[in-house]
Design a protein around this motif. Sequence first.
Motif, PDB file in Angstrom:
ATOM      1  N   LYS A   1      -9.382   6.547  20.593  1.00 30.23           N
ATOM      2  CA  LYS A   1      -7.961   6.738  20.915  1.00 30.23           C
ATOM      3  C   LYS A   1      -7.734   6.957  22.416  1.00 30.23           C
ATOM      4  CE  LYS A   1      -6.311   8.098  16.382  1.00 30.23           C
ATOM      5  NZ  LYS A   1      -5.864   9.180  15.502  1.00 30.23           N
TER       6      LYS A   1
ATOM      7  N   HIS B   1       4.237   1.938  19.214  1.00 28.69           N
ATOM      8  CA  HIS B   1       4.334   0.516  19.529  1.00 28.69           C
ATOM      9  C   HIS B   1       5.552  -0.130  18.867  1.00 28.69           C
ATOM     10  CE1 HIS B   1       2.719   0.133  15.538  1.00 28.69           C
ATOM     11  NE2 HIS B   1       1.539   0.635  15.876  1.00 28.69           N
TER      12      HIS B   1
ATOM     13  N   GLY C   1      -1.496  -2.792  13.915  1.00 27.26           N
ATOM     14  CA  GLY C   1      -2.019  -1.523  14.418  1.00 27.26           C
ATOM     15  C   GLY C   1      -3.388  -1.213  13.830  1.00 27.26           C
ATOM     16  N   ILE C   2      -3.594  -1.634  12.582  1.00 19.65           N
ATOM     17  CA  ILE C   2      -4.895  -1.418  11.938  1.00 19.65           C
ATOM     18  C   ILE C   2      -5.961  -2.266  12.637  1.00 19.65           C
ATOM     19  CG2 ILE C   2      -6.169  -1.561   9.754  1.00 19.65           C
ATOM     20  CD1 ILE C   2      -3.482  -1.308   8.270  1.00 19.65           C
TER      21      ILE C   2
ATOM     22  N   ARG D   1     -12.183   0.933  18.091  1.00 17.98           N
ATOM     23  CA  ARG D   1     -13.375   1.661  17.638  1.00 17.98           C
ATOM     24  C   ARG D   1     -14.649   0.877  17.985  1.00 17.98           C
ATOM     25  NH1 ARG D   1      -9.860   2.698  13.520  1.00 17.98           N
ATOM     26  NH2 ARG D   1     -10.786   1.181  12.115  1.00 17.98           N
TER      27      ARG D   1
ATOM     28  N   ALA E   1       5.427  12.242  15.295  1.00 18.54           N
ATOM     29  CA  ALA E   1       6.105  11.458  16.343  1.00 18.54           C
ATOM     30  C   ALA E   1       5.690   9.992  16.282  1.00 18.54           C
ATOM     31  CB  ALA E   1       5.774  12.034  17.714  1.00 18.54           C
ATOM     32  N   TYR E   2       4.502   9.733  15.732  1.00 17.66           N
ATOM     33  CA  TYR E   2       4.013   8.351  15.687  1.00 17.66           C
ATOM     34  C   TYR E   2       4.088   7.741  14.293  1.00 17.66           C
ATOM     35  CZ  TYR E   2       2.545   9.443  20.376  1.00 17.66           C
ATOM     36  OH  TYR E   2       2.565   9.798  21.693  1.00 17.66           O
TER      37      TYR E   2
ATOM     38  N   LYS F   1       5.339   6.111  11.049  1.00 19.14           N
ATOM     39  CA  LYS F   1       6.516   5.281  10.746  1.00 19.14           C
ATOM     40  C   LYS F   1       6.799   5.219   9.252  1.00 19.14           C
ATOM     41  CE  LYS F   1       6.198   2.351  14.868  1.00 19.14           C
ATOM     42  NZ  LYS F   1       5.698   1.063  15.396  1.00 19.14           N
TER      43      LYS F   1
ATOM     44  N   ARG G   1       3.455   4.608   4.387  1.00 22.47           N
ATOM     45  CA  ARG G   1       2.783   5.055   3.170  1.00 22.47           C
ATOM     46  C   ARG G   1       1.363   4.494   2.966  1.00 22.47           C
ATOM     47  NH1 ARG G   1       5.317   7.215  -1.227  1.00 22.47           N
ATOM     48  NH2 ARG G   1       3.774   6.061  -2.448  1.00 22.47           N
ATOM     49  N   LEU G   2       0.876   3.717   3.938  1.00 24.84           N
ATOM     50  CA  LEU G   2      -0.451   3.132   3.709  1.00 24.84           C
ATOM     51  C   LEU G   2      -1.524   4.212   3.558  1.00 24.84           C
ATOM     52  CD1 LEU G   2      -0.546   0.028   6.108  1.00 24.84           C
ATOM     53  CD2 LEU G   2       0.008   0.123   3.672  1.00 24.84           C
TER      54      LEU G   2
ATOM     55  N   GLU H   1      -7.073   7.308   8.353  1.00 23.26           N
ATOM     56  CA  GLU H   1      -7.017   7.115   9.809  1.00 23.26           C
ATOM     57  C   GLU H   1      -7.180   5.637  10.165  1.00 23.26           C
ATOM     58  OE1 GLU H   1      -9.510   9.708  12.155  1.00 23.26           O
ATOM     59  OE2 GLU H   1      -9.435   8.351  13.875  1.00 23.26           O
ATOM     60  N   TRP H   2      -8.136   5.005   9.534  1.00 16.89           N
ATOM     61  CA  TRP H   2      -8.384   3.591   9.841  1.00 16.89           C
ATOM     62  C   TRP H   2      -7.256   2.678   9.379  1.00 16.89           C
ATOM     63  CZ3 TRP H   2     -14.008   3.675   7.533  1.00 16.89           C
ATOM     64  CH2 TRP H   2     -14.838   4.453   8.376  1.00 16.89           C
ATOM     65  N   HIS H   3      -6.557   3.097   8.322  1.00 12.36           N
ATOM     66  CA  HIS H   3      -5.457   2.269   7.826  1.00 12.36           C
ATOM     67  C   HIS H   3      -4.120   2.619   8.458  1.00 12.36           C
ATOM     68  CE1 HIS H   3      -8.188   1.026   4.509  1.00 12.36           C
ATOM     69  NE2 HIS H   3      -7.437  -0.058   4.534  1.00 12.36           N
ATOM     70  N   CYS H   4      -4.088   3.649   9.244  1.00  9.76           N
ATOM     71  CA  CYS H   4      -2.812   4.011   9.870  1.00  9.76           C
ATOM     72  C   CYS H   4      -2.541   3.034  11.009  1.00  9.76           C
ATOM     73  CB  CYS H   4      -2.841   5.438  10.415  1.00  9.76           C
ATOM     74  SG  CYS H   4      -1.316   5.809  11.328  1.00  9.76           S
ATOM     75  N   PRO H   5      -1.486   2.231  10.907  1.00  9.82           N
ATOM     76  CA  PRO H   5      -1.229   1.241  11.954  1.00  9.82           C
ATOM     77  C   PRO H   5      -0.671   1.877  13.227  1.00  9.82           C
ATOM     78  CG  PRO H   5      -0.033   0.726   9.905  1.00  9.82           C
ATOM     79  CD  PRO H   5      -0.495   2.146   9.815  1.00  9.82           C
ATOM     80  N   ASP H   6      -0.383   3.170  13.151  1.00  8.26           N
ATOM     81  CA  ASP H   6       0.349   3.794  14.250  1.00  8.26           C
ATOM     82  C   ASP H   6      -0.430   4.869  14.992  1.00  8.26           C
ATOM     83  OD1 ASP H   6       3.085   2.475  13.978  1.00  8.26           O
ATOM     84  OD2 ASP H   6       2.582   3.035  11.918  1.00  8.26           O
ATOM     85  N   PHE H   7      -1.706   4.978  14.726  1.00  8.94           N
ATOM     86  CA  PHE H   7      -2.571   5.947  15.419  1.00  8.94           C
ATOM     87  C   PHE H   7      -2.050   7.370  15.269  1.00  8.94           C
ATOM     88  CE2 PHE H   7      -2.775   1.812  17.530  1.00  8.94           C
ATOM     89  CZ  PHE H   7      -4.111   1.516  17.340  1.00  8.94           C
ATOM     90  N   ALA H   8      -1.429   7.618  14.123  1.00  5.55           N
ATOM     91  CA  ALA H   8      -0.799   8.929  13.918  1.00  5.55           C
ATOM     92  C   ALA H   8      -1.740   9.934  13.249  1.00  5.55           C
ATOM     93  CB  ALA H   8       0.469   8.757  13.076  1.00  5.55           C
ATOM     94  N   ILE H   9      -2.860   9.455  12.696  1.00  6.60           N
ATOM     95  CA  ILE H   9      -3.740  10.336  11.918  1.00  6.60           C
ATOM     96  C   ILE H   9      -5.081  10.516  12.620  1.00  6.60           C
ATOM     97  CG2 ILE H   9      -4.873  10.706   9.679  1.00  6.60           C
ATOM     98  CD1 ILE H   9      -2.768   8.919   8.408  1.00  6.60           C
ATOM     99  N   THR H  10      -5.525  11.756  12.638  1.00  5.85           N
ATOM    100  CA  THR H  10      -6.866  12.054  13.146  1.00  5.85           C
ATOM    101  C   THR H  10      -7.572  12.963  12.141  1.00  5.85           C
ATOM    102  OG1 THR H  10      -5.972  12.014  15.373  1.00  5.85           O
ATOM    103  CG2 THR H  10      -8.177  12.930  15.120  1.00  5.85           C
TER     104      THR H  10
END
Lengths: 262, 374, 69
Positions: free
Chosen positions: A4, A14, A23-24, A31, C12-13, C15, C18-19, C52-61
């Motif tokens: 990240k 974005h 995004g995925i 990574r 904040a990131y 969207k 639900r993925l 985390e890997w499926h989040c298209p918005d980099f919102a999960i860590t």
Amino acid sequence: MNYKNYLRWNKLPHIWCPGCGHGIVLGAFLRAVAQRELNKDDVAVVSGIGCSSRAAGYVDFNTLHTAHGRAIPFATGIKLSRPDMKVIVLTGDGDATAIGGNHFIHAARRNLDLTVIVFNNNIYGMTSGQFSPMTPHINFATTAPHGNFDYPFDLVELAKGAGATYVARGAAAYPRQLEKAIGQGLDHEGFSVIEAMSQCPTYYGRKNKMGTAEQMLKWQKENATVSSNPGEKIPLGVFVQVERPEYTKLTGQFIDSVSGGK
Amino acid sequence: MAKQLVQGNEACVEAAIAAGVSFFAGYPITPSTEIAEKMAEKLPAKGKVFIQMEDEIASMAAIIGASLTGAKSMTATSGPGFSLMQENIGYAAMTEVPVVVVNVQRGGPSTGTPTLPSQGDMMQARWGTHGDHPVIALAPSSVQETYDLTFEAFNLSEKYMVPVVLLMDEIVGHMREGIELYKPEKIIDRRKPVQSPEEYLPYQTDDSLIPALAPFGQGYRYHVTGLIHDETGFPSNSPKVIEGLVERINKKIDKHADEIITYNSFDVDDADVVLLAYGSPVRSARQVQQAARQEGLKVGLVQMITVWPFPHKVLSQLYRQTEATFIVPELSLGQLADELSKSVPREKILRVNRNDGSLITPAQLDAVVREAVR
Amino acid sequence: MSGRFQVEIDPAYCKACRLCIQVCPKKVLAQRADGKAIVENPDDCIGCQLCEWHCPDFAITIKGEKKNG
């Protein structure tokens, strides 16, 4: 480094729609970069035009957002002038195979060391849902209201036929496999193509009654497979990985032989 | 310095190499092909890169990519290829990446007359790509001038961070003349950023309005896009940013027009008739003008070296001073004469056009001059 | 008691696609009123990182001891 940290956080969120697979794919790419600990200054990311090509703006490298279809020739100029740099092309199905199709096959033919990630959402998303050369036959799009009677490219076969020395396919529904496919592409010396299946719930999904992003991802999971016996399913994996002299190396050797190493 | 017999296209290559070109991408097209051929022969021997691309669109893209790494880059083409290059000429103008584009003009439209000269691309050189954009175009009328102006094209592109078109024509490209292959006195390289990478804004400019773009891969990571962008390089839709950028990239050239524009004038101060020409028609024009002066006719000549930006100021001033009749010989249906009519009244412009693939002969021009001075 | 892994979601990131909720094998995540994802059963997280890997918005860590890189 944490993947990240390769993002330009001040440019996020974005522009991609909720549930968009891009995004995925971008995450899988970052990574793979992070695992290789690539130095940001030594990487150039070049993109064309379209939803996928906006990715260049979100990543903290030397980034070049070019004209529609032209990412590869721009990247060619960078790579030939700076063979030491890692040059990566982020492009889409329309960008890479329609308007940029000629550039794509010629870079493959030369075996220029570029890593080309084709975000394939089977549609032109940025212009709101027209069919692309990778929209399946008899699928719907705003410019195919009665069904698309064009037949699509199989990008893997196209890349293979044109001479790419690394060709893989991944999918947003299999992010770990996608990350590995991209990573091997980054490691490969030569023209590397990774098709990344990506869902577009807003246009492709809606036009083809595929439901929500969740349902589209589920469809991907069920209809694509990493199995070596894919049957009727879309095969994922590495399809070509061969050694052939790389273009900048050839150019360098040629220059040395002609110039006497001057 | 001893003169050497050199072809125009070869002179262009020799000058480009002397100017420090390190990347050439091109696609074969008559009548510019000798430039690519000579580049293919000579660049690798200098440790530089030649690549034959799949088309002119790609050639233009590749030289912009190479230039972004700091390499002096160039391509060469003719009308049909120049048409294909327009897309990325606009990109270079918008992103302010210096490149040199040689267009050895042939007859058009379309494939037209591949082996015959023309000046039909004058307006395309200025307005070929969409949107309000800056460009500089230079036009040699001889092999020596081709050599001189190729340097100048690199210097201007590096100085002003703009694509520069060397507008040759088939005659100048294929003609052989004895020329001096001298070493250039002054080589200009693009400015380097003065800020640290942390403080760097790629499109921030001082009073010069010219940005200092850092070469890719040297620690200055930034974003380049053909979209309207602010000083950071990232896209913006702000009306203020849109207006500011489009105005700046154009003003960048307008503001320095006096420094950029060069021309040669011969016997114009007391002229009743002024010939205005660029490129190969200058050769007939000069001959006719000199002969007329010997007969005592008050005929002058302005040879435009810089075609774009157009020397309106010079020409309108000359008209006000002399009230002369302007005779405009050109190998097109009037692209130069039309532009001139912005600074000289239409009724004071006599057109001498030729578009049959032949040169404007001294005899053809002489007849018009005699009619005008009568 | 907190689990071995912490799931952090930056609203904040997010969207609200639900993925992450769909791919989580342990039903750790749920949707809040505005549609965005929240961590409902943090202790059940097994650190698989699929969300985390499926989040298209980099919102999960996902933080904590990781199975994968």
